[in-house]
Structures are given as structure tokens and as C-alpha cells.
Scaffold this motif. Structure first.
Motif, PDB file in Angstrom:
ATOM      1  N   ALA A  25      -9.397  37.661  31.716  1.00  0.00           N
ATOM      2  CA  ALA A  25      -8.079  37.042  31.549  1.00  0.00           C
ATOM      3  C   ALA A  25      -7.794  36.934  30.056  1.00  0.00           C
ATOM      4  O   ALA A  25      -8.706  36.920  29.239  1.00  0.00           O
ATOM      5  N   THR A  26      -6.512  36.876  29.699  1.00  0.00           N
ATOM      6  CA  THR A  26      -6.122  36.685  28.306  1.00  0.00           C
ATOM      7  C   THR A  26      -5.188  35.493  28.216  1.00  0.00           C
ATOM      8  O   THR A  26      -4.558  35.095  29.204  1.00  0.00           O
ATOM      9  N   VAL A  27      -5.090  34.945  27.032  1.00  0.00           N
ATOM     10  CA  VAL A  27      -4.228  33.783  26.796  1.00  0.00           C
ATOM     11  C   VAL A  27      -3.450  34.011  25.503  1.00  0.00           C
ATOM     12  O   VAL A  27      -3.891  34.753  24.621  1.00  0.00           O
ATOM     13  N   PRO A  28      -2.271  33.393  25.380  1.00  0.00           N
ATOM     14  CA  PRO A  28      -1.506  33.539  24.134  1.00  0.00           C
ATOM     15  C   PRO A  28      -2.136  32.700  23.019  1.00  0.00           C
ATOM     16  O   PRO A  28      -2.518  31.549  23.232  1.00  0.00           O
ATOM     17  N   TYR A  29      -2.227  33.291  21.852  1.00  0.00           N
ATOM     18  CA  TYR A  29      -2.771  32.531  20.724  1.00  0.00           C
ATOM     19  C   TYR A  29      -1.925  32.757  19.480  1.00  0.00           C
ATOM     20  O   TYR A  29      -1.282  33.799  19.316  1.00  0.00           O
ATOM     21  N   LEU A  30      -1.932  31.774  18.605  1.00  0.00           N
ATOM     22  CA  LEU A  30      -1.136  31.770  17.382  1.00  0.00           C
ATOM     23  C   LEU A  30      -2.077  31.607  16.195  1.00  0.00           C
ATOM     24  O   LEU A  30      -2.882  30.680  16.159  1.00  0.00           O
ATOM     25  N   LEU A  31      -1.990  32.528  15.210  1.00  0.00           N
ATOM     26  CA  LEU A  31      -2.791  32.433  13.995  1.00  0.00           C
ATOM     27  C   LEU A  31      -1.866  32.171  12.812  1.00  0.00           C
ATOM     28  O   LEU A  31      -0.810  32.807  12.679  1.00  0.00           O
ATOM     29  N   VAL A  32      -2.280  31.244  11.940  1.00  0.00           N
ATOM     30  CA  VAL A  32      -1.412  30.748  10.876  1.00  0.00           C
ATOM     31  C   VAL A  32      -2.115  30.861   9.527  1.00  0.00           C
ATOM     32  O   VAL A  32      -3.264  30.439   9.372  1.00  0.00           O
ATOM     33  N   ASN A  33      -1.403  31.425   8.557  1.00  0.00           N
ATOM     34  CA  ASN A  33      -1.818  31.377   7.158  1.00  0.00           C
ATOM     35  C   ASN A  33      -1.024  30.255   6.498  1.00  0.00           C
ATOM     36  O   ASN A  33       0.177  30.396   6.265  1.00  0.00           O
ATOM     37  N   PRO A  34      -1.662  29.128   6.191  1.00  0.00           N
ATOM     38  CA  PRO A  34      -0.894  27.961   5.723  1.00  0.00           C
ATOM     39  C   PRO A  34      -0.620  28.002   4.229  1.00  0.00           C
ATOM     40  O   PRO A  34      -1.320  28.696   3.468  1.00  0.00           O
ATOM     41  N   PRO A  35       0.381  27.265   3.768  1.00  0.00           N
ATOM     42  CA  PRO A  35       0.567  27.076   2.326  1.00  0.00           C
ATOM     43  C   PRO A  35      -0.615  26.259   1.776  1.00  0.00           C
ATOM     44  O   PRO A  35      -1.273  25.542   2.530  1.00  0.00           O
ATOM     45  N   SER A  58       7.815  27.981  20.907  1.00  0.00           N
ATOM     46  CA  SER A  58       8.284  29.247  21.469  1.00  0.00           C
ATOM     47  C   SER A  58       7.388  29.775  22.575  1.00  0.00           C
ATOM     48  O   SER A  58       7.763  30.702  23.298  1.00  0.00           O
ATOM     49  N   GLU A  59       6.197  29.216  22.706  1.00  0.00           N
ATOM     50  CA  GLU A  59       5.227  29.692  23.685  1.00  0.00           C
ATOM     51  C   GLU A  59       4.264  28.551  23.979  1.00  0.00           C
ATOM     52  O   GLU A  59       4.083  27.645  23.167  1.00  0.00           O
ATOM     53  N   ARG A  60       3.656  28.577  25.143  1.00  0.00           N
ATOM     54  CA  ARG A  60       2.614  27.597  25.446  1.00  0.00           C
ATOM     55  C   ARG A  60       1.295  28.165  24.918  1.00  0.00           C
ATOM     56  O   ARG A  60       0.527  28.808  25.649  1.00  0.00           O
ATOM     57  N   TRP A  61       1.048  27.931  23.636  1.00  0.00           N
ATOM     58  CA  TRP A  61      -0.108  28.522  22.980  1.00  0.00           C
ATOM     59  C   TRP A  61      -1.396  27.894  23.473  1.00  0.00           C
ATOM     60  O   TRP A  61      -1.577  26.677  23.401  1.00  0.00           O
ATOM     61  N   ALA A  62      -2.291  28.728  23.965  1.00  0.00           N
ATOM     62  CA  ALA A  62      -3.592  28.212  24.397  1.00  0.00           C
ATOM     63  C   ALA A  62      -4.474  27.882  23.202  1.00  0.00           C
ATOM     64  O   ALA A  62      -5.337  26.997  23.278  1.00  0.00           O
ATOM     65  N   LEU A  63      -4.246  28.600  22.096  1.00  0.00           N
ATOM     66  CA  LEU A  63      -5.050  28.392  20.893  1.00  0.00           C
ATOM     67  C   LEU A  63      -4.145  28.530  19.676  1.00  0.00           C
ATOM     68  O   LEU A  63      -3.305  29.432  19.611  1.00  0.00           O
ATOM     69  N   VAL A  64      -4.329  27.621  18.720  1.00  0.00           N
ATOM     70  CA  VAL A  64      -3.670  27.723  17.415  1.00  0.00           C
ATOM     71  C   VAL A  64      -4.766  27.709  16.362  1.00  0.00           C
ATOM     72  O   VAL A  64      -5.549  26.760  16.286  1.00  0.00           O
ATOM     73  N   GLY A  65      -4.837  28.786  15.593  1.00  0.00           N
ATOM     74  CA  GLY A  65      -5.887  28.915  14.583  1.00  0.00           C
ATOM     75  C   GLY A  65      -5.316  28.936  13.181  1.00  0.00           C
ATOM     76  O   GLY A  65      -4.283  29.557  12.931  1.00  0.00           O
ATOM     77  N   PHE A  66      -5.988  28.235  12.263  1.00  0.00           N
ATOM     78  CA  PHE A  66      -5.594  28.198  10.864  1.00  0.00           C
ATOM     79  C   PHE A  66      -6.633  28.935  10.032  1.00  0.00           C
ATOM     80  O   PHE A  66      -7.822  28.604  10.087  1.00  0.00           O
ATOM     81  N   SER A  67      -6.186  29.933   9.273  1.00  0.00           N
ATOM     82  CA  SER A  67      -7.061  30.682   8.381  1.00  0.00           C
ATOM     83  C   SER A  67      -6.932  30.080   6.987  1.00  0.00           C
ATOM     84  O   SER A  67      -5.937  30.312   6.288  1.00  0.00           O
ATOM     85  N   VAL A  68      -7.924  29.302   6.576  1.00  0.00           N
ATOM     86  CA  VAL A  68      -7.859  28.526   5.330  1.00  0.00           C
ATOM     87  C   VAL A  68      -8.877  29.118   4.358  1.00  0.00           C
ATOM     88  O   VAL A  68     -10.067  28.820   4.430  1.00  0.00           O
ATOM     89  N   ASN A  69      -8.398  29.937   3.453  1.00  0.00           N
ATOM     90  CA  ASN A  69      -9.295  30.668   2.565  1.00  0.00           C
ATOM     91  C   ASN A  69      -9.317  30.136   1.142  1.00  0.00           C
ATOM     92  O   ASN A  69     -10.134  30.578   0.332  1.00  0.00           O
TER      93      ASN A  69
END
Length: 717
Positions: A20-30, A205-216
Motif C-alpha cells: 500500500a502507499t500513502v500520500p506524503y509531504l516533504l518540506v524544505n523550511p526557511p 490540500s491532502e490528508r497527508w499521512a506523513l509530513v517530513g522536514f529536511s533540516v540541513n
């Protein structure tokens, strides 16, 4: 010669497809560089998509938020705030040090209009105006004024260009500050409208199963924490994940193992190391409802006492990065600069000052190489986006470099590229300059570190300073720009040796294009910190306010003076610093490895930065010069960011409270500026000067006519 990595440490590529797959959102933050995107999220999506997880969205909230803040209505709001603050202080006088700091920032609004910032960004994106250096510099001047204005909405001294200072009126090495929502809100205040507007719409905009923040980068951390709180409010069902280099630093440098979970209080999972396989395993678990525990390379809030595992990806098997996830037209450059990592880790891996990533017994992670044929295919995909590539590597081995350069020369990609390399004395003997030029190389960055051979030997750099001129000459003869990086202040370094680092560059002035010299800071995982006796130093106890030990205080054994990585080495004369000043700092032209510098090298060759065509901007009216009367005897007497940083360093060395609470008391101390009158004259595109008294600057006075000419930069606005 590469480093052999036991296969048990390398994550194999996952072969099975998820049920199964789920919708996910990846974010590059300020907050970070808006001129080109970081490459972590394309690598993550490329791997996850190949594993069957194809329901995703990627948001570069950094460039989106900065573009939002560049809108005329947002800039007008900043200008109103600046005018109101100045009017209050003009009327009542500055009562505190904070008043004086903010008054200085408010003056940046003089000569700026609401539309100027948006026009400046358009210049950076314009393929003609960007490459006209005077026009480019005018746009940069606007953006610097805008950033000064933006700082009015943040705690004093926090903002430094498109970055945040680790320690200022807020201490980002202090978990109390990083876990205080009021402090985080204060830092994120300029971005709040964007978060509640555009970013909120993404979340809904979507029922995101996962929200990930890429903090580099450290500068992304406070705003990412604020964004995670918004995710928890708007999308409480989402699994919140933090990954990236800065997450690894918090895990690695925290004095208390529980600190990361207090800092990342809204996170369910942390990925402190390389993330491709970790993301796939997380998505598999979320999709199937499996427990979010026991995942290699992943820390789970459900296992708060578990030790983080160090895992390294098998880079030979990783899928091609998904570079198409970004809207490349939104970045503040006239054409894309694509980041790609053909290798990971450092093949040398010996430098005693280095401490990078979740390394264990070595300065950085083990060296791994992607097959050259596979890299060429990756770059074929990247070439559909842009013609300029930066190889984001620690350092690739000479053997691998030669193979890659030969393959690029034979390919029909027509790319221009740059990378950070080691100073290898074999370059001239092997004709490396010719092969690099044939492959499209336009610039190389070298960590040459010091002009003193004794210091280089202590660093275990494996370089003879006497070999460096021939290496640079080999590149210069083939029009390849050399970018030189070094530092002063290494343990036992004398003032003569420190100056030698600048003198060496001055002597080789014609052989390098741009340079940056910083000051040494001792980090906990470095060989220097682990074996201080080898370097005749004692590592001192960390300050009580710094429970995230990014840097350590130390002293030389023959001295009682503690050292703490001062931002400026007082032993270096001002004229020495001028020797290496050839442009702006990152992310603009002149910055080491900046996208804009690479574009200039690709267009004009190695002399692009030192050559200055002069003349006025092609577009005028971006900024107006100004002459402003202020109610102080001298503007120079007002509290400055230098004064604030001196107090931060003093408190750190004295082990006094350097958290935001401690600095707040200092900021509320009495102002030092003497009441009176002075006139601040600021050219449209240059530094201002403060002159005593209320000068007659009317159109009828000779002084007024002269000042108008000066502030106009010598030409009509």
C-alpha cells in the motif's frame, strides 16, 4: 585511495514493492539560500518513488516564503514598522540598548520602496541584467537593506543574511530557547503570514499521512520547529518526521540524550543520518499500520531511550534523484544550478579539525563512490533542467575524479561543473587541468586551511604548501577558477602563522578567484577534541547555557586565556582582510561555491569576480540615496550587533547566562547614545557615513548639491 566500508554498514537497496502507499509531504523550511535548491529532497523522493511510494508533494517553503515576503505589500508593511519605530524613538529617545539596535535596522528603510525588492529578485532571475555586474550589485544592495528591515521583526542580532547566528540574543545552542514556543515564534515572526496563508493551504490540500522536514542548516531549525507545531494543529493525524544534517547535529551534540525529543517536541520520528532507506521503511510502516519502531537509522518517540544507529547508503544502488520535484523558475537565479553527489564521505578522512555528520571514529563518514556510468545517466536527467552542476561532495579521490572527468568529456551533455577537491600535488604532473577543462569544469574549491606548513601538518592535511602554487597555476592555465578556503586560530598557531595564511593568498593573487578565511572553532567529535594532548591544549567545561555542545571552549597549556572561536581574529590587520575581498559573501557573486559565483565562472571564466566593469546599473531607481537627520550626537555611539556579539562571547567565556532570558536583561539595559543631532548620508548603493549636526542639505546649498550627487552614486536616479 578510497576507504573500505564493511558491507554490514551499508544499506542495500530495497527490492520489494509496498502492498500500500500513502500520500506524503516533504518540506524544505526557511531560512537558507534562495538561489538554488538543496538536493536532499530529490534524493529522498527518487528512492521512495523507485520503491513504489509515488504519492508525494515537495514544498520548498524557503524560496516560497522569501518570495512571499518580497511582495510589495509585505515590504510596505516592513517599511511602516520601521517608520513607526523611528518616529517613536525620535520623539522619546532611545531608552534601551534594544531601542538602539532596532533604530539602526530601521534606517535601512531609507531610500527603499515597496516594489524595490521584487524588482531586485527579477534582476537576479533575468539572463541579461544578472550578468551586468553594476546592475547585479544594485539588486544585492536592495536585498541587504530588505534583510536589515526583516530583522526588525526578529529578536535582535539573530538574522545574518540568509542565515541565523548560532548565538545572539537567542542561543541556538541552548535547549531552553529551542523548546520555548515564544522564542520560536519571535524568530519565525517574519514568516507567519506565509505559514498561515500558502503553507496552510498545502497542509489542507491532502490528508497527508506523513509530513517530513529536511533540516540541513542550523538557520532552518527554529522555523521548522514552528512549522511542525502548525502541522500538529492543522493535520493532527500526520506522522511528523525530521531529518537532515542539523537533526544529526542536535542528536550528536546534545548533553542529555532526552534533549532531541524535547527540541523536536512535535516529531514522531527523527532521521539523524542518511535518509533514503529510512524514508522508505517509514512509508512502508505507515502504509501498513506497522509499529514505527525498530527501523534502522530512525529514532522513534515510542523508543525514547534507544541509541541512534549509524547507517550509510549504498550509493551505487540509489535511484536517480527526482530533480523535477522543484519549480526551478522560482529560484533567484537566471538559470538552474543543480546539486549532485557522485560520492559521499571523504576519501582522505584524516583532518584533525573536521567533525561532520554522524561520524564515529573518523572525522566524517566513510567514502563511497557511485559508478561513473550511472553518474553520467543521472546527469543526463539533470541536463534537462540546467547546464550548471555543483558536485556536492566532501572530496572525491583523484582516481575517481580522473574517471569522471574523462566520462564527462566523452559525453554529449555540455555541462559546466564545480566541486570541492583536495590539493593534490599530482595535478600538474598528470595534466589534470586540461582534462578538467575538457570535461566542463569551471571552478574548484580547495580547503587549503593555512599558509603555515607546521599548522598543515598538525591538521594532517597531507599537503605541502610549497606545492600549492603549481596546482593553482595548472588550473589557471586552463581558465578554471580556484576558490580558496582557510581559517586561523588553530591550537598553538602564532600571530605570524595566522598572518601567513593571508600573506600566502596575497602572494598568489593572480592564481585564485575568490577566498574565504574564517576562524577555528573546536567541535566535540574532532580529533583535536578527542586527543587534546596532541595539540597542547586543554578542553574546558562547556558553558552551562550551551547544553547542545556545537562548540567547545579550550585553552593552550601555556596560557590561561580561554578560546571560543571568536568570529574575528584580532591578530589580522584590516589591510590583510582587504586582500581577499573580491565580492559579496554567500549566496551572492564572490561567495565560495555559491550558485551565482558558479554562473559567473561559467559565463566569463576564472576572472569573472575580480574583473569589475564599473559604471552605473542598467536599471536605475531601485534604491534612492538618502540624507537623514537623527536625534543622536553620533550614530556610531548607538549599540550595534558587534556590541551584542561581544557581550555574547563575554558571557560564554565567563559561563554566565547566554540564553535569550539572560541576554534580554542586557538588551533592556540603558542606552548609550548621547542625545543631539547628526546627519546620516547614505549613497544609493554603498555604506553610509554619519556627520555631526543638522546639515543644510537644501537644493540651494553647495553641500546639498554635493550630497545629492553622492547619494545618487554619481548618476541620476
Amino acid at each position: 585511495m578510497g576507504v573500505l566500508v564493511p558491507l554490514s554498514e551499508i544499506r542495500p537497496r530495497r527490492l520489494h514493492q509496498p502492498s500500500a502507499t500513502v500520500p506524503y509531504l516533504l518540506v524544505n523550511p526557511p531560512l537558507t539560500d534562495p538561489t538554488a535548491p538543496y538536493h536532499s529532497i530529490p534524493y529522498l523522493v527518487g528512492a521512495a518513488r523507485a520503491a513504489g511510494h509515488d504519492r508525494y508533494r515537495c514544498v520548498d517553503a524557503n524560496v516560497d516564503a522569501l518570495t512571499y515576503l518580497a511582495r510589495p505589500d509585505q515590504v510596505e508593511a516592513m517599511l511602516r514598522q520601521a517608520r513607526e519605530l523611528r518616529a517613536r524613538i525620535d520623539r522619546e529617545g532611545a531608552r534601551t540598548r534594544e531601542d538602539e539596535l532596532r533604530y539602526r535596522s530601521a534606517l535601512a528603510g531609507e531610500g527603499l520602496t515597496g516594489s524595490a525588492v521584487q524588482r531586485a529578485v527579477e534582476i537576479l532571475r533575468d539572463p541579461e541584467h544578472f550578468y551586468h555586474r553594476p546592475t547585479y550589485r544594485a539588486a544585492v544592495a536592495v536585498l541587504r537593506r530588505w534583510l536589515d528591515l526583516m530583522s526588525l521583526r526578529m529578536p535582535p542580532g539573530v538574522l545574518e543574511g540568509f542565515a541565523l547566528r548560532p548565538k545572539s540574543s537567542v542561543n541556538l545552542c541552548n535547549s531552553a530557547d529551542l523548546t520555548d514556543d515564544a522564542v520560536l515564534d519571535a524568530i519565525a515572526a517574519p514568516f507567519e503570514d506565509y505559514l498561515r496563508d500558502e503553507f496552510h493551504r498545502h497542509l489542507c490540500s491532502e490528508r497527508w499521512a506523513l509530513v517530513g522536514f529536511s533540516v540541513n542548516y542550523l538557520a532552518q531549525l527554529p522555523i521548522a520547529l514552528r512549522m511542525a507545531r502548525l502541522v500538529a494543529e492543522v493535520s493532527p493525524h500526520s506522522v511528523i518526521v525530521f531529518g537532515g544534517t542539523e537533526v544529526g547535529d542536535v542528536v550528536k551534540f546534545a548533553a542529555d540524550p532526552g534533549t532531541p525529543w524535547r527540541v523536536f517536541s512535535r516529531a514522531h520520528l527523527l532521521v539523524p543520518g542518511e535518509g533514503e532507506s529510512a524514508l522508505i521503511d517509514i512509508l512502508d510502516s505507515v502504509a501498513t499500520g506497522a509499529p514505527l519502531t525498530g527501523l534502522r537509522g530512525v529514532m522513534s518517540r515510542d523508543e525514547p531511550g534507544a541509541q541512534p544507529t549509524v547507517t550509510y547508503e549504498n550509493v551505487a544502488e540509489l535511484p536517480t534523484p527526482a530533480y523535477e520535484v522543484w519549480d526551478w523558475q522560482r529560484y533567484w537565479s537566471p538559470e538552474p544550478v543543480v546539486l549532485h553527489s557522485p560520492t559521499r564521505g571523504c576519501y582522505w578522512n584524516k583532518c584533525t579539525f573536521c567533525d561532520y555528520g554522524l561520524n564515529t571514529d573518523r572525522p566524517t563518514s566513510p567514502s563511497r563512490e557511485r559508478p561513473v556510468d550511472t553518474v553520467i545517466e543521472d546527469l543526463r536527467r539533470a541536463a534537462g533542467i540546467g547546464r550548471v552542476v555543483y558536485f556536492a561532495v566532501d572530496a572525491m579521490s583523484p582516481r575517481y575524479l580522473r574517471r569522471l572527468a574523462a566520462a564527462l568529456a566523452e559525453a554529449d551533455l555540455d555541462l559546466r561543473w564545480s566541486a570541492e577537491l583536495r590539493l593534490e600535488r599530482t595535478f600538474p604532473r598528470r595534466g589534470v587541468g586540461e582534462s578538467l577543462a575538457a570535461s566542463g569544469c569551471v571552478a574548484v574549491s580547495f580547503g587549503y586551511e593555512s599558509g603555515s606548513q607546521r599548522i598543515l601538518d598538525l591538521i594532517d592535511k597531507g599537503v605541502q604548501i610549497s606545492d600549492v602554487p603549481d596546482i593553482l597555476r595548472e588550473l589557471a592555465e586552463h581558465d578554471i577558477a580556484a576558490q580558496m578556503m582557510g581559517f586561523t586560530g588553530f591550537p598553538t598557531e602564532s600571530a605570524t602563522e595566522a598572518r601567513r595564511t593571508y600573506e600566502f593568498l596575497h602572494e598568489q593573487d593572480e592564481l585564485w578567484a575568490t577566498a574565504g578565511i574564517g576562524t577555528f572553532a573546536l567541535t566535540p567529535g574532532s580529533i583535536v577534541a578527542k586527543q587534546p594532548h596532541r595539540f597542547d591544549i586543554e578542553v574546558l567545561g562547556r558553558p552551562g547555557s550551551d547544553d547542545i555542545r556545537r562548540y567547545l571552549p579550550w585553552r593552550e597549556l601555556d596560557s590561561t586565556a580561554p578560546r571560543w572561536g571568536d568570529p574575528v581574529d584580532a591578530r589580522i590587520p584590516a589591510e590583510y582582510r582587504a586582500w581577499i575581498d573580491r565580492g559579496d559573501e554567500r549566496p551572492f557573486v564572490g561567495g565560495i561555491d555559491s550558485a551565482h559565483s558558479l554562473l559567473y565562472f561559467a559565463r566569463f571564466g576564472r576572472g569573472a569576480i575580480s574583473a569589475d566593469p564599473g559604471g552605473p546599473p542598467q536599471l536605475t531607481g531601485l534604491l534612492a540615496g538618502s540624507a537623514t537627520v537623527v536625534p543622536f550626537r553620533s550614530l556610531d555611539e548607538l549599540t550595534s550587533n558587534d556590541d551584542l556579539m561581544a557581550e555574547v562571547i563575554r558571557r560564554t567565556i565567563a559561563d554566565e547566562d547566554s540564553s535569550s532570558a539572560g541576554l534580554a536583561r542586557w538588551l533592556q539595559g540603558p542606552a548609550g547614545g548621547e542625545p543631539g543631532w547628526s546627519t546620516v548620508i547614505r549613497p544609493a548603493y554603498g555604506p553610509g557615513i554619519s556627520m555631526p549636526g543638522r546639515l543644510d542639505l537644501s537644493a540651494q546649498s553647495a553641500l546639498g548639491r554635493a550630497v545629492r550627487l553622492v547619494v545618487a552614486g554619481g548618476h541620476e536616479q
